[in-house]
Design a protein around this motif. Sequence first.
Motif, short mmCIF file in Angstrom:
data_model
loop_
_atom_site.label_atom_id
_atom_site.label_comp_id
_atom_site.label_asym_id
_atom_site.label_seq_id
_atom_site.Cartn_x
_atom_site.Cartn_y
_atom_site.Cartn_z
N TYR A 129 -2.96 7.21 5.48
CA TYR A 129 -2.61 8.21 4.47
C TYR A 129 -3.16 9.59 4.86
O TYR A 129 -2.42 10.58 4.86
CB TYR A 129 -3.16 7.76 3.12
N ARG A 130 -4.40 9.65 5.21
CA ARG A 130 -5.03 10.94 5.52
C ARG A 130 -4.45 11.59 6.77
O ARG A 130 -4.44 12.81 6.89
CB ARG A 130 -6.54 10.77 5.65
N ALA A 131 -3.95 10.78 7.67
CA ALA A 131 -3.38 11.34 8.91
C ALA A 131 -2.15 12.19 8.64
O ALA A 131 -1.78 13.04 9.46
CB ALA A 131 -3.03 10.21 9.87
N GLN A 179 -2.68 2.69 -1.70
CA GLN A 179 -2.21 1.30 -1.65
C GLN A 179 -0.70 1.21 -1.80
O GLN A 179 -0.05 0.40 -1.14
CB GLN A 179 -2.89 0.49 -2.74
N ALA A 180 -0.13 2.03 -2.66
CA ALA A 180 1.33 2.00 -2.85
C ALA A 180 2.07 2.38 -1.58
O ALA A 180 3.11 1.80 -1.25
CB ALA A 180 1.72 2.94 -3.99
N ALA A 181 1.53 3.35 -0.85
CA ALA A 181 2.22 3.83 0.34
C ALA A 181 1.88 3.02 1.59
O ALA A 181 2.76 2.64 2.37
CB ALA A 181 1.88 5.31 0.58
N TYR A 182 0.60 2.74 1.80
CA TYR A 182 0.16 2.16 3.07
C TYR A 182 -0.69 0.90 2.90
O TYR A 182 -1.50 0.57 3.76
CB TYR A 182 -0.64 3.20 3.85
N GLY A 183 -0.48 0.21 1.80
CA GLY A 183 -1.23 -1.02 1.58
C GLY A 183 -0.96 -2.10 2.60
O GLY A 183 -1.72 -3.05 2.72
N ASP A 184 0.14 -1.94 3.35
CA ASP A 184 0.48 -2.94 4.38
C ASP A 184 -0.13 -2.59 5.74
O ASP A 184 0.07 -3.33 6.71
CB ASP A 184 1.99 -3.06 4.51
N ARG A 185 -0.85 -1.47 5.83
CA ARG A 185 -1.46 -1.06 7.10
C ARG A 185 -2.87 -1.64 7.25
O ARG A 185 -3.52 -1.99 6.27
CB ARG A 185 -1.52 0.47 7.19
N THR A 186 -3.35 -1.69 8.49
CA THR A 186 -4.70 -2.19 8.75
C THR A 186 -5.75 -1.31 8.09
O THR A 186 -6.71 -1.80 7.49
CB THR A 186 -4.96 -2.24 10.26
N ASP A 187 -5.55 0.00 8.17
CA ASP A 187 -6.46 0.97 7.54
C ASP A 187 -5.62 1.91 6.68
O ASP A 187 -5.21 2.99 7.14
CB ASP A 187 -7.23 1.74 8.61
#
Length: 424
Positions: A345-347, A332-340
Amino acid sequence: MRALILDSPLLFGWLPTTLTWLGVGSLVFLLVRFRRRWWTRRVPLILLVTGLVLGAAAITLAVWAPFPDPLGWRVWMWSGVGVGALVAGTVGFGGRWWRRVLIVPAVVLVLLTAGVKINAVYAYRPTLAGVLGVPAANAIDFAAVPGTGPVVPVAGWQPPADLPRAGRVATVDIPGTVSGFAARPASVYLPPAYLVTPRPELPVLVLIGGQPGDVSDWLQAGELPTIMDRYAAAHGGLAPVVVVPDATGSSFADPLCLDSRLGNVQTYLATDVPAWVAAHLQVGPGRAIGGFSYGGTCAVQMATNHPDAYPTFLDMSGEVEPSLGDHAKTVQAAYGDRTDPEAAYRATLPLTRFPQVRGIAGRVVVGRDDAIYGPQARQVVDAAQAAGLDVTLSVVNGTHSWTVAKDGLAAELPWVWGRLVSSP
C-alpha cells in the motif's frame, strides 16, 4: 420553457427560494395544531420516531460506510426535517376533509425542500434538468463527430468563420481491454475548435469525479461544458478535449484508484483510456489528469505512479492518500492478499512516490473552510515541494463541495492549458 424551469439554478435564485417558502409553510401546516392532545402526545411521538429513524440511519451508514467522510450537520438536520414531515403526515392524517387532502402535497413539498437544501450543501445538481437526468442541450452522438482530417499546430491555428459558439458532449464506451476494469460509459467534451476543419492538435484533460457519484457529475455538478465553453470563447475556440472516464465501477464502489484486488483502476486510466483516446480522437501529445475529492486523490496517484501517462495533475479537494475511512481497513481491502499488505500500500502513495519521480507538476485546490481536506492538501503540497516538484496550493471560497471543484478548474485552467500545449 426549458431555460425557465429545467435550466434554472437550483442552488440559488427564484426556484429554490420559492420552494423553501412553500416547504416552510407546509411544515408549519403539518406540525401546528391547536389541540392540547396533539402537543402532549403526537408531537413527542413525532420527535421520538424521527430520532429513532435518524439513529438507525447513522448506525447503518457507520457499518456500510458508503461515504469516506462523515455527513455534515446540515445534512442530518435537513434529513431530520424530511423524516419528521413524513411522520407528522402519517400520525396527523385526520381531521376535516380539506386537511386530509392537503397533507400529501405538504409532505412532498417539505421533502423537496429538504432535498434541495442537502443538494446545496454539496452543490451536487445545479439545475432541475440535472436532477431529472434530462439530456444536455449540447449532447451529440459521438458517431456524428467528424473523424480524422487535416490538422495544424495549436500555435498556427486560426478560427474559421464557421466556428461553433459552443462545444459538444458525447457519451462513449472506453473498455478495460488491458485492465479488465468494468467501467461505466464515459463522457467526452469536444471544444469548438475540434468541430471544424482543419482542427488544431488539442491537448487532452482527463477528469475524475468523486465517490460516491456518477460519471456525469463533472458535466452536471461540475458544469464542465460551461467552464470549457467560456474558456474557449476567450481563446478563439481553443480548449482541451476533456475525457471523463469512470474510475470507480459503480456509484458506491471505492477501488481507491489502485491496481489491487478491488480493481485495476490505475491500469485502466494509464493504459486503456490513453489507448482509446489515440484510437478515436485526433489530438496532440499533451496529457493531464485532474479530479475532485476521490478524483483529486486519484489524479495525484496517477501522476506519481504513471508520470509518463500524466505528467500534469490538478487535485481539487483530494486526500493525502486513498482511504476507506480507516487505515487498517483500507490496507486489508486493497492488499490483504499480499505478503506484506502495508508495504504494498505505501509503495503506491503519493507521499512515497514524490521523491522518486521527476518532471511532473501540479496544482492543488482546496476550499477555504474545508477543515478536513484543507490540512491534507497542505500536506500534499509540502511533500511535493520538499521533493523539488512544481506543485502549488490554491485556496478558493467554500468547503468540500462541487463549488470548489468548479471554481478550482476555472482558476487553474489557464495554467493547465499552458503546460499542456508546451509539452513535447
